[in-house]
Design an enzyme around this catalytic site. Structure first.
Site, PDB file in Angstrom:
ATOM      1  N   ALA A  29     -35.043 -30.407 -28.690  1.00  0.00           N
ATOM      2  CA  ALA A  29     -33.871 -31.268 -28.865  1.00  0.00           C
ATOM      3  C   ALA A  29     -34.179 -32.723 -28.530  1.00  0.00           C
ATOM      4  CB  ALA A  29     -32.714 -30.759 -28.004  1.00  0.00           C
ATOM      5  N   THR A  30     -35.107 -32.971 -27.605  1.00  0.00           N
ATOM      6  CA  THR A  30     -35.446 -34.363 -27.277  1.00  0.00           C
ATOM      7  C   THR A  30     -36.012 -35.078 -28.491  1.00  0.00           C
ATOM      8  OG1 THR A  30     -35.786 -33.981 -24.913  1.00  0.00           O
ATOM      9  CG2 THR A  30     -36.976 -35.820 -25.900  1.00  0.00           C
TER      10      THR A  30
ATOM     11  N   THR B  46     -48.236 -29.356 -38.086  1.00  0.00           N
ATOM     12  CA  THR B  46     -48.171 -27.936 -38.443  1.00  0.00           C
ATOM     13  C   THR B  46     -46.986 -27.267 -37.767  1.00  0.00           C
ATOM     14  OG1 THR B  46     -50.573 -27.844 -38.661  1.00  0.00           O
ATOM     15  CG2 THR B  46     -49.423 -25.754 -38.378  1.00  0.00           C
TER      16      THR B  46
ATOM     17  N   CYS C  18     -34.124 -32.622 -16.434  1.00  0.00           N
ATOM     18  CA  CYS C  18     -34.882 -33.779 -16.910  1.00  0.00           C
ATOM     19  C   CYS C  18     -34.799 -34.957 -15.943  1.00  0.00           C
ATOM     20  CB  CYS C  18     -34.374 -34.208 -18.284  1.00  0.00           C
ATOM     21  SG  CYS C  18     -34.443 -32.879 -19.494  1.00  0.00           S
TER      22      CYS C  18
END
Length: 459
Positions: A129-130, A297, A383
Site C-alpha cells: 500500500a505504501t 517482475t 510505521c
C-alpha cells in the site's frame, strides 16, 4: 525432479513435526505456541525468550492485527506450488512455466477485482500500500502538473500519504490538510469548500490504521464526482473487513495491501479507474510491466497469496465481522468492568470493530507498553512506533497529550480467540492497576481533587 524432491522433503518434515506434537490448537497463532510443552532444556531454563534486552516467559498473545496479520494456512497452500514447481516468470512468453505463472497472476487479479467490484483490467500489482499511495499521490499530480497544483487530504492519513504530500509541497504544489472532529470523521462541508479549480486529487483513508474510524466514503465520492476531482483512498485497513465498492465510493484510485488481510507481506495492488480514465506518471522505470505503471517482475507466489486472501475474505467477511464485534465487546466491557478512566479514541459508531484504541487515564504510556510484554499490542502505527512523540492521529482528534501518550491499540482478527481476549483483559487490568498505585495524580483524583485546576509551579 529437484522440485519434487524438495516438496517430499518438506512434507516429511511437516509430518514429523505434526506426529511429535499432541497439542490441540485451541488457541490461535502465538497463543498456541505459548501453551505448547517446552523441550526439556527450555523447561530447565526459566528465561525462555530474551530479545532486545527484554525477558519474556513465552511468546506473547498477538493483538496487533493492524500492523500485520498472520498468513491464513489456506493462503499458504495456494502459494506453495508457485515456489516449488510452478516457478516460472509470468512475463516469459515462450514456455509452459511462464504461461502457468501468467495465468495464476491473472486469476489473482480477478480475485482482487471481485472483492472491490472492479474490472481485473483496473488492478495493478505493487509491493504494498505504501508504493500504491506514492504512485497515486505523486503520480497523478505529476501527470497533470500543468493544470493541477493542489491536493486535499486529512491530518490523520497514513504517514506515506502525508510524506508524499510534503514531497509535492517541496516541488511547488499546494496541499490542504483538513482537520477532523473529535470522533476522527472529516467534515464534509469543509472538504467541499477546500476543493479549488486547480485541485488535482482528494485523498482520504477509508479506515484509519490507528483508531479504526470509517470515513463517509460514499458522501466524499459524491462531492468529488460533482466537482470533477479524482478521489484516492488508502483502503489497506478496509479491504476484506468492510464492504468495498469502487463504484459506490466513486474512487479513481485505491491502495490495497496483502498482509493486512491474512496474505503475504511484500505485495499490494492499486486500483485505477478506466472510465473515466485516470492517468499517473510511473514512479519506477524498467521493463514496462503492469501496463508501464509499475515495472518489475510480478512475484507470482505473493500475488497468488493476495488473490487467495481476497477470495477468502469475500466468503468469510460477514462471519468474521460478527465474531470480531463480539470479541471487541468482550475486551472493552471486560476492561471497563474493572477500571475507570478508560476512553475509546475515535468514533464508537463509525469504526471497524477489529481496531480498539483505548487511553488509560493517570498511567504513563511507555511503562504500560513495557509492562504488557506478554501481549503484543502497539501504541499506534507500526510505521511510526519508533517515535516517542504522542500519536499525531490522536492529537488531530484533540486528545490531550497525557492521554495520547497512554493509548493502546488492540487489534483483533480472524484467528483471535476468547481465551486470548480474557488473558489480555487480565494482564491489562493488572498492569494499569499496578501503575496507578504508583501515580500520585491518581491518588489526588481519588481524593476528589480536580488536577486540571491545579496551577503547577516550575522550578
Amino acid at each position: 525432479m529437484a522440485s519434487k524432491l524438495l516438496a517430499n522433503a518438506l512434507r516429511r518434515t511437516l509430518n514429523k513435526t505434526t506426529a511429535s506434537s499432541s497439542l490441540h490448537r485451541r488457541l490461535s497463532t502465538a497463543a498456541a505456541l505459548a501453551t505448547a510443552p517446552a523441550p526439556a532444556s527450555a523447561q530447565q531454563n526459566e528465561e525462555a525468550i530474551t530479545m532486545k534486552g527484554i525477558k519474556i516467559s513465552a511468546r506473547p498473545l498477538y493483538l496487533d492485527m493492524q500492523a500485520t496479520s498472520p498468513v491464513d494456512p489456506r493462503v499458504l497452500d495456494a502459494m506453495l506450488p508457485y515456489y516449488l514447481a510452478r516457478y516460472g516468470n509470468p512475463h516469459s512468453r515462450t514456455h509452459l512455466y511462464g504461461w502457468e505463472s501468467d495465468q495464476a497472476v491473472e486469476t489473482a487479479r480477478s480475485q482482487i477485482a471481485d472483492l472491490i467490484g472492479a474490472s481485473p483490467k483496473e488492478i495493478v500489482f505493487t509491493s504494498g500500500a505504501t508504493e500504491s499511495n506514492n504512485i497515486s499521490v505523486k503520480g497523478v499530480m505529476k501527470f497533470y502538473k500543468e493544470k493541477k497544483r493542489h491536493v486535499v487530504t486529512t491530518q490523520t492519513e497514513h504517514k506515506c500519504v502525508l510524506d508524499s504530500c510534503r514531497h509535492l509541497q517541496q516541488e511547488g504544489f499546494e496541499i490542504t490538510y483538513l482537520p477532523v472532529g473529535n470522533d476522527g470523521i472529516v467534515d464534509l462541508e469543509k472538504l467541499r469548500s477546500s476543493i479549488r479549480p486547480d485541485t488535482g486529487l482528494v485523498s482520504v483513508m477509508a479506515v484509519n490504521n490507528e483508531i479504526g474510524v470509517i470515513q463517509p466514503m460514499e458522501e466524499i465520492g459524491k462531492i468529488c464526482k460533482e466537482l470533477k476531482v479524482p478521489f484516492h483512498t488508502d483502503a489497506a485497513q478496509a479491504l476484506g473487513k468492510i464492504p468495498v465498492d469502487v463504484d459506490k465510493w466513486n474512487v479513481s484510485l485505491m491502495s490495497l495491501s496483502g498482509h493486512k488481510i491474512y496474505g503475504p507481506k511484500g505485495v499490494g495492488a492499486l486500483y485505477m479507474r478506466r472510465r473515466p480514465r485516470i492517468r499517473v506518471e510511473p514512479q519506477m522505470n524498467g521493463g514496462g510491466q503492469e501496463r508501464g505503471i509499475r515495472s518489475g517482475t510480478v512475484p507470482t507466489p505473493l500475488v497468488v497469496g493476495m488473490g487467495a486472501a481476497c477470495e477468502l475474505a469475500k466468503k468469510e467477511m460477514e462471519y468474521d465481522d460478527e465474531r470480531i464485534k463480539g470479541l471487541q465487546e468482550r475486551l472493552l466491557n471486560g476492561i471497563r468492568a474493572k477500571l475507570d478512566g478508560v476512553v475509546v479514541n475515535g468514533s464508537v459508531e463509525r469504526r471497524y470493530a477489529g481496531n480498539l484504541n483505548i487511553s488509560f487515564a493517570y498511567v504513563e504510556g511507555e511503562s504500560l507498553l513495557m509492562g504488557l510484554k506478554d501481549v503484543a499490542v502497539s501504541s499506534g502505527s507500526a510505521c511510526t512506533s519508533a517515535s516517542l512523540e504522542p500519536s499525531y492521529v490522536l492529537r488531530a482528534l484533540g486528545v490531550d497529550e497525557d492521554m495520547a501518550h497512554t493509548s493502546i491499540r488492540f487489534g483483533i482478527g480472524r484467528f483471535t480467540t476468547e481465551e486470548e481476549i480474557d488473558r489480555a483483559i487480565e494482564l491489562t487490568v493488572h498492569q494499569v492497576e499496578k501503575l496507578r498505585e504508583m501515580s500520585p495524580l491518581y491518588e489526588m483524583v481519588k481524593e476528589g481533587i480536580d488536577i486540571k485546576q491545579i496551577q503547577w509551579s516550575q522550578h
